[in-house]
Design a protein around this motif. Structure first.
Motif, PDB file in Angstrom:
ATOM      1  N   TYR A 307       1.609  -0.865  -0.026  1.00  0.00           N
ATOM      2  CA  TYR A 307       0.217   0.353  -0.226  1.00  0.00           C
ATOM      3  C   TYR A 307       1.302   1.578  -0.133  1.00  0.00           C
ATOM      4  N   ASP A 308       0.859   2.674  -0.247  1.00  0.00           N
ATOM      5  CA  ASP A 308       1.443   3.700  -0.520  1.00  0.00           C
ATOM      6  C   ASP A 308       0.159   4.492  -0.299  1.00  0.00           C
ATOM      7  N   LEU A 309      -0.681   5.104   0.911  1.00  0.00           N
ATOM      8  CA  LEU A 309      -1.105   5.880   1.119  1.00  0.00           C
ATOM      9  C   LEU A 309      -1.051   7.372   1.861  1.00  0.00           C
ATOM     10  N   PRO A 310      -2.277   8.214   1.492  1.00  0.00           N
ATOM     11  CA  PRO A 310      -2.028  10.047   2.739  1.00  0.00           C
ATOM     12  C   PRO A 310      -2.961   9.386   3.206  1.00  0.00           C
ATOM     13  N   VAL A 311      -2.782   9.509   4.721  1.00  0.00           N
ATOM     14  CA  VAL A 311      -3.576   9.577   5.765  1.00  0.00           C
ATOM     15  C   VAL A 311      -3.167  10.778   6.597  1.00  0.00           C
ATOM     16  N   TYR A 312      -4.515  10.965   7.130  1.00  0.00           N
ATOM     17  CA  TYR A 312      -5.212  12.158   7.575  1.00  0.00           C
ATOM     18  C   TYR A 312      -6.018  12.308   9.315  1.00  0.00           C
ATOM     19  N   TYR A 313      -5.331  13.278   9.499  1.00  0.00           N
ATOM     20  CA  TYR A 313      -5.268  12.960  11.244  1.00  0.00           C
ATOM     21  C   TYR A 313      -4.640  11.929  12.007  1.00  0.00           C
ATOM     22  N   SER A 320       7.373   2.306  15.914  1.00  0.00           N
ATOM     23  CA  SER A 320       7.078   1.678  14.984  1.00  0.00           C
ATOM     24  C   SER A 320       6.365   1.874  13.468  1.00  0.00           C
ATOM     25  N   GLY A 321       5.401   2.699  14.241  1.00  0.00           N
ATOM     26  CA  GLY A 321       4.345   2.739  13.437  1.00  0.00           C
ATOM     27  C   GLY A 321       2.702   2.902  13.556  1.00  0.00           C
ATOM     28  N   GLU A 322       2.619   2.795  14.483  1.00  0.00           N
ATOM     29  CA  GLU A 322       0.817   2.368  14.727  1.00  0.00           C
ATOM     30  C   GLU A 322       1.102   3.585  14.883  1.00  0.00           C
ATOM     31  N   TYR A 323      -0.473   4.059  14.612  1.00  0.00           N
ATOM     32  CA  TYR A 323      -1.938   5.023  14.923  1.00  0.00           C
ATOM     33  C   TYR A 323      -2.949   5.374  15.183  1.00  0.00           C
ATOM     34  N   VAL A 324      -3.988   5.520  15.592  1.00  0.00           N
ATOM     35  CA  VAL A 324      -5.266   6.408  15.126  1.00  0.00           C
ATOM     36  C   VAL A 324      -5.148   6.984  14.614  1.00  0.00           C
ATOM     37  N   GLY A 345      -8.681   2.034  12.755  1.00  0.00           N
ATOM     38  CA  GLY A 345      -8.900   2.977  12.114  1.00  0.00           C
ATOM     39  C   GLY A 345      -9.895   3.226  11.893  1.00  0.00           C
ATOM     40  N   MET A 346     -10.304   4.427  11.735  1.00  0.00           N
ATOM     41  CA  MET A 346     -12.505   4.865  11.967  1.00  0.00           C
ATOM     42  C   MET A 346     -12.428   6.001  10.477  1.00  0.00           C
ATOM     43  N   SER A 347     -13.329   6.615  10.826  1.00  0.00           N
ATOM     44  CA  SER A 347     -13.790   6.810  10.029  1.00  0.00           C
ATOM     45  C   SER A 347     -13.174   8.509   9.691  1.00  0.00           C
ATOM     46  N   THR A 348     -13.032   9.434   8.670  1.00  0.00           N
ATOM     47  CA  THR A 348     -12.397  10.749   8.868  1.00  0.00           C
ATOM     48  C   THR A 348     -12.652  11.467   9.774  1.00  0.00           C
ATOM     49  N   ALA A 351     -11.900  10.245  13.092  1.00  0.00           N
ATOM     50  CA  ALA A 351     -10.590  10.535  13.573  1.00  0.00           C
ATOM     51  C   ALA A 351     -10.418  12.103  13.351  1.00  0.00           C
ATOM     52  N   ALA A 352     -10.999  12.872  12.848  1.00  0.00           N
ATOM     53  CA  ALA A 352     -10.819  14.137  13.407  1.00  0.00           C
ATOM     54  C   ALA A 352     -11.151  14.480  14.939  1.00  0.00           C
ATOM     55  N   TRP A 353     -12.300  13.948  15.469  1.00  0.00           N
ATOM     56  CA  TRP A 353     -13.085  14.229  16.464  1.00  0.00           C
ATOM     57  C   TRP A 353     -11.663  14.241  17.872  1.00  0.00           C
ATOM     58  N   PHE A 354     -11.017  12.077  17.516  1.00  0.00           N
ATOM     59  CA  PHE A 354     -10.618  12.195  18.114  1.00  0.00           C
ATOM     60  C   PHE A 354      -8.848  12.933  18.343  1.00  0.00           C
ATOM     61  N   PHE A 355      -8.551  13.124  16.816  1.00  0.00           N
ATOM     62  CA  PHE A 355      -7.421  13.929  16.578  1.00  0.00           C
ATOM     63  C   PHE A 355      -6.990  15.244  17.402  1.00  0.00           C
TER      64      PHE A 355
END
Length: 417
Positions: A307-313, A320-324, A345-348, A351-355
């Motif tokens: 995969y090669d993806l743009p990710v927001y929030y 090592s690269g684990e995110y919410v 992973g969650m909806s945009t 994710a914005a609310w969590f961020f």
């Protein structure tokens, strides 16, 4: 009856004589010298080994004070540096020599008061000052994180300027590293390796607490020819208690503020072969945009998992690269299946609310995953996954502390999704 007044007169005279005698005795010492007598100058009666002519003493050498001649002795010695610390020492039984047993402070100034008495018991005194040379090597501690407001799970870190391996030297360092919290908490340092320590309370920090960290190492003798240097203090503020629990079994995340649920949302976690780490993690930082590539976590380019993806929030919880983060491509699976490569992973919108809701130091816990437990050290802050009794064993001040294998220093790898 005629003798009664005379008897009373005799008794009164006797009582007066006793009172006069008692008053005279109260004004003299047991050796006959008046207690109010000013002590004589004992400059010629004692000598010491500190250098003269303004030269600085070697802090590695003990201070020695010696009585001169046979006509007197030393009765007491008090040596205090400019910070108010007393220098411990021992006086010989015959009062002929006093020698320091504690370590002198490097780069310090001492005031020494010597009390004596002559062969007749008359008191004498001598006061002198001297300075010690500064240390040639100064060990300092750099505290982390940076000053600011953090979540209740934020550990304190101390990075030493040089390694300390000896257990006794570690104990000296640890005693000098002070952490104070208002309200007060029970906590302890843990030696991650020879140059790094972590401090955490037994329980999470209280919401709203103020935390100050200082390293009182300046001039303190740590080991052979090694002294402490100045360390910049640190002050932190602790915010609300924010705890997020991602349940890989129910595909949901629940977020609490100060114990009350404020949001529950559907998520997806790591699929088989890429299972999300179980356990307690601490928010490390937040990045509005991250480019995530499978090659950064060992997935061959062009494979079915590539995969090669743009990710927001993106809220980071491991180095090592684990995110919410926002995962709009998996919305159909969120709440129903685990399809990620290890992240939550969650909806945009979620994710914005969590961020916007969390800050560094807040708690993110994963449960019911098939993944390994979060490492204690080396991949973020997994400090809370170690039971308190085992955490205490990492302190040099615990008598039965046991050595433990530690993870290597963190390597900032690229993220996975």
């Amino acid at each position: 009856m005629n003798d009664t007044p005379r008897i009373r007169t005799v008794l009164s005279c006797t009582l007066l004589a006793l009172m006069v005698t008692a008053s005279a005795g109260a004004c003299a010492g047991t050796d006959g010298h008046p207690l109010s007598a000013k002590p004589y100058d004992a400059a010629e009666q004692v000598s010491f080994n500190a250098p003269a002519d303004g030269k600085k003493a070697d802090p590695d050498k003990a201070l020695e004070i010696t009585a001169q001649g046979d006509d007197g002795r030393i009765t007491d010695v008090t040596a205090i540096d400019e910070t108010g610390h007393h220098l411990a020492g021992e006086l010989t039984a015959d009062g002929q020599r006093w020698r320091s047993t504690g370590s002198l402070t490097a780069g310090g100034r001492y005031t020494v008061k010597v009390s004596t008495e002559d062969e007749d018991g008359a008191p004498g005194t001598r006061t002198f000052t001297f300075e010690t040379a500064p240390a040639k090597r100064g060990l300092t501690a750099t505290f982390g994180p940076e000053a600011g407001t953090y979540g209740v799970g934020q550990p304190i870190t101390a990075a030493l300027s040089m390694p300390v391996k000896d257990k006794a030297a570690r104990a000296v360092v640890e005693r000098a590293l002070k952490v104070r919290s208002t309200p007060a908490v029970e906590g302890s340092w843990y030696w991650v390796d020879d140059k790094k320590l972590h401090f955490r309370p037994k329980e999470y920090w209280p919401a709203g607490a103020s935390v100050s960290v200082s390293g009182n190492l300046a001039g303190v003798k740590i080991g052979d020819k090694l002294y402490g240097g100045e360390s910049k203090p640190l002050t932190l503020k602790i915010g609300d208690r924010i705890e997020a629990v991602a349940d890989a079994g129910s595909y949901s995340m629940t977020v609490r503020r100060n114990g009350e649920v404020i949001k529950t949302m559907p998520v997806t976690t790591g699929k088989p072969g890429f299972s999300t780490r179980n356990g307690i993690k601490v928010v490390l930082g937040k990045e509005y945009f991250v480019r995530m590539r499978g090659t950064s976590v060992g997935i061959a380019e062009g494979s079915s998992e590539s995969y090669d993806l743009p990710v927001y929030y993106a809220t980071r919880v491991t180095w090592s690269g684990e995110y919410v983060h926002a995962a709009p491509w998996s919305v159909g699976s969120q709440g129903f299946a685990n399809v990620s490569h290890g992240c939550v992973g969650m909806s945009t919108g979620n994710a914005a609310w969590f961020f916007e809701t969390v800050r560094p130091g807040d708690i993110v816990q994963t449960v019911n995953s098939f993944g390994d437990t979060m490492d204690t050290f080396g991949n973020g802050f997994g400090d809370w996954n170690l039971a308190w009794d085992k955490w205490r064993q990492g302190s040099a001040l615990v008598a039965d502390a046991k050595s433990a294998a530690h993870q290597p220093d963190p390597t900032r790898l690229q993220p996975s999704i």
